[in-house]
Write an enzyme that holds these catalytic residues in place. Structure first.
Site, PDB file in Angstrom:
ATOM      1  N   GLU A 185      31.427  36.931  46.708  1.00  0.00           N
ATOM      2  CA  GLU A 185      31.960  36.541  45.611  1.00  0.00           C
ATOM      3  C   GLU A 185      33.067  37.785  45.738  1.00  0.00           C
ATOM      4  O   GLU A 185      32.656  38.840  45.036  1.00  0.00           O
ATOM      5  CB  GLU A 185      32.361  35.991  44.495  1.00  0.00           C
ATOM      6  CG  GLU A 185      31.754  34.501  44.377  1.00  0.00           C
ATOM      7  CD  GLU A 185      32.605  34.221  42.465  1.00  0.00           C
ATOM      8  OE1 GLU A 185      32.608  34.531  41.292  1.00  0.00           O
ATOM      9  OE2 GLU A 185      31.352  33.272  42.469  1.00  0.00           O
ATOM     10  N   GLU A 191      44.667  28.093  42.138  1.00  0.00           N
ATOM     11  CA  GLU A 191      44.075  27.229  40.620  1.00  0.00           C
ATOM     12  C   GLU A 191      45.340  27.166  39.084  1.00  0.00           C
ATOM     13  O   GLU A 191      45.068  28.166  38.350  1.00  0.00           O
ATOM     14  CB  GLU A 191      42.018  27.615  40.147  1.00  0.00           C
ATOM     15  CG  GLU A 191      41.545  27.426  41.222  1.00  0.00           C
ATOM     16  CD  GLU A 191      39.871  27.748  40.871  1.00  0.00           C
ATOM     17  OE1 GLU A 191      39.313  26.337  40.375  1.00  0.00           O
ATOM     18  OE2 GLU A 191      39.967  28.576  40.842  1.00  0.00           O
ATOM     19  N   LYS A 200      43.883  26.268  35.959  1.00  0.00           N
ATOM     20  CA  LYS A 200      42.063  26.815  35.305  1.00  0.00           C
ATOM     21  C   LYS A 200      42.803  27.078  34.462  1.00  0.00           C
ATOM     22  O   LYS A 200      43.796  27.998  33.940  1.00  0.00           O
ATOM     23  CB  LYS A 200      41.654  27.631  36.484  1.00  0.00           C
ATOM     24  CG  LYS A 200      40.331  28.210  35.833  1.00  0.00           C
ATOM     25  CD  LYS A 200      40.202  29.225  36.860  1.00  0.00           C
ATOM     26  CE  LYS A 200      38.293  29.408  36.576  1.00  0.00           C
ATOM     27  NZ  LYS A 200      38.107  31.092  38.317  1.00  0.00           N
ATOM     28  N   GLU A 253      43.309  34.521  35.779  1.00  0.00           N
ATOM     29  CA  GLU A 253      42.504  33.836  36.746  1.00  0.00           C
ATOM     30  C   GLU A 253      43.132  32.575  37.370  1.00  0.00           C
ATOM     31  O   GLU A 253      42.526  31.559  38.619  1.00  0.00           O
ATOM     32  CB  GLU A 253      41.925  32.471  34.776  1.00  0.00           C
ATOM     33  CG  GLU A 253      40.488  33.991  34.408  1.00  0.00           C
ATOM     34  CD  GLU A 253      39.930  33.573  35.542  1.00  0.00           C
ATOM     35  OE1 GLU A 253      38.997  33.193  36.343  1.00  0.00           O
ATOM     36  OE2 GLU A 253      39.454  34.895  35.628  1.00  0.00           O
TER      37      GLU A 253
END
Length: 410
Positions: A230, A284, A287, A293
């Site tokens: 990642e 996302e 999220k 985030e």
């Protein structure tokens, strides 16, 4: 999120040859069948405890999520949990057992050579990470980490590491310069120098990768390669996250791509490409947590690019483009006015039009320069600011051609 078939359609259109899943979703695995895309599946953290305590549970998991789909779906690795050592102390106790049980199930199916097993770790477990030559792993984790490294070495697997220069920069209280985190060119006097090895570091990413290698060598493990499972940069953040911006996300990911695809390697291991997964494919929006985030993706849920990737200094403007438009590639040092004139000459009137997405500014990318599209690639001296015309736009983040994997997406 899009339907699995839509996800796979996007992967194929962008020529993504490797993808990591955070689970082993059956719909995704079926949709990925017969695409040739190399897939890394994951044992979710919530399933780790059961698998680490039962060989039969691990065997059932492998049968359902791997054997049932292989080789039609090209599964190449299994991530057992994620950042378990630093976030799940109870499950961490059974992590090595889980690795061994999953591997044993692969051996029983004669798949252990084709499919590697490891567990992504947080780079935060590396202490005293600069200078890299003095780095070491959090010693409290050694009772688990050393058997894990034994397993990785004996099975020919690799250390999976999650590296986030964004967080290193944010938590450094100004010690880490933004340009150093973003892979931007630094004057020699601003390069970080390891006083023990005299190696020069121009970015956080390389320093952390080398810190991992030095930390392993401190424990006498010298032949376990690092794979970055990642890394990325958020494109939007809250008021207290001023550096989570489109420009910075674009700079980080684009410079990362260039760094990997050029096979630059690291100061400790020059010329050896670091296989890297970009976090992540989609934003996302639901999220939890801070705004950043929700905004690590290259695309929104409709498959529209969040920003247009570019590789400064490579002679090309590259796009994670979904419109199949044609484009021209410009020289790095081209004068913008001369560039426009060259494009006007090279492509000529009467053939429709195409657009260079981007921004004409201090980061060296080009603005919305228009050009007529055509199939001819012939140029002469009056268009010497243009290399070629008539190719379809695509992002090099999606072109895999390195010693190992190159840059891939999550």
């Amino acid at each position: 999120m899009p339907h699995p078939t839509q996800v796979v359609a996007l992967l194929k259109s962008q020529q993504i040859h490797h993808v990591r899943l955070y689970d082993a979703d059956e719909g995704m695995l079926i949709a990925l069948a017969k695409t040739g895309i190399e897939v890394s599946v994951s044992v979710p953290n919530e399933e780790l405890l059961a698998i680490g305590q039962s060989n039969s549970t691990a065997a059932n998991w492998v049968y359902r999520n791997v054997v049932a789909h292989y080789p039609s779906t090209n599964i190449t690795s299994i991530c057992v949990g994620s950042e378990v050592l630093t976030t799940l102390p109870n499950a961490a106790k059974v992590l090595v057992n889980a690795l061994k049980y999953i591997h044993s199930a692969l051996v029983a199916s004669n798949l252990d050579r084709q499919i590697k097993v490891s567990s992504p770790l947080s780079s935060s477990m590396i202490l005293d990470s600069f200078p890299p030559s003095q780095a070491f792993f959090n010693r409290s984790l050694n009772p688990i980490l050393i058997p894990m490294l034994d397993f990785l070495q004996s099975t020919g697997s690799y250390l999976m590491l999650n590296i986030y220069p964004y967080y290193d920069y944010m938590q450094s209280n100004g010690v880490i310069p933004l340009d150093y985190a973003l892979f931007k060119p630094l004057p020699p006097k601003k390069e970080a120098i390891d006083s023990n090895t005299l190696l020069h570091y121009t970015n956080v990413f390389d320093a952390v990768v080398d810190a991992a290698y030095f930390a392993m060598s401190f424990l006498n493990y010298t032949n376990v390669p690092v794979v970055v499972t990642e890394t990325g940069w958020p494109s939007k953040g809250d008021l207290n996250e001023p550096d989570a911006t489109l420009d910075n996300a674009n700079a980080y990911n684009s410079n990362l791509i260039k760094h990997v695809l050029n096979m630059t390697g690291t100061p400790k291991n020059p010329g050896i490409a670091i296989s890297t997964y970009i976090y992540e494919l989609y934003n996302e929006d639901t999220k939890a947590g801070p705004l950043s985030e929700k905004n690590w993706g290259l695309f929104d849920a409709n498959g529209k690019p969040i920003y247009t990737l570019h590789l400064t200094g490579s002679g090309a403007v590259l796009a994670n483009d979904t419109t199949n438009q044609t484009y021209c590639v410009a020289k790095d040092d081209a004068d913008p006015k001369m560039l426009q004139a060259g494009i006007d000459w090279a492509c000529g009137p009467g053939h429709g039009s195409c657009v260079f997405p981007g921004s004409l500014g201090k980061n060296g990318t080009f603005g919305n320069v228009t050009a007529a599209s055509m199939n001819s690639t012939s140029l002469d001296s009056s268009a010497n600011n243009v290399h070629r015309c008539g190719f379809r736009m695509r992002s090099l983040v999606l072109v895999i051609g390195l010693v190992m994997w190159g840059v891939v997406l999550l």
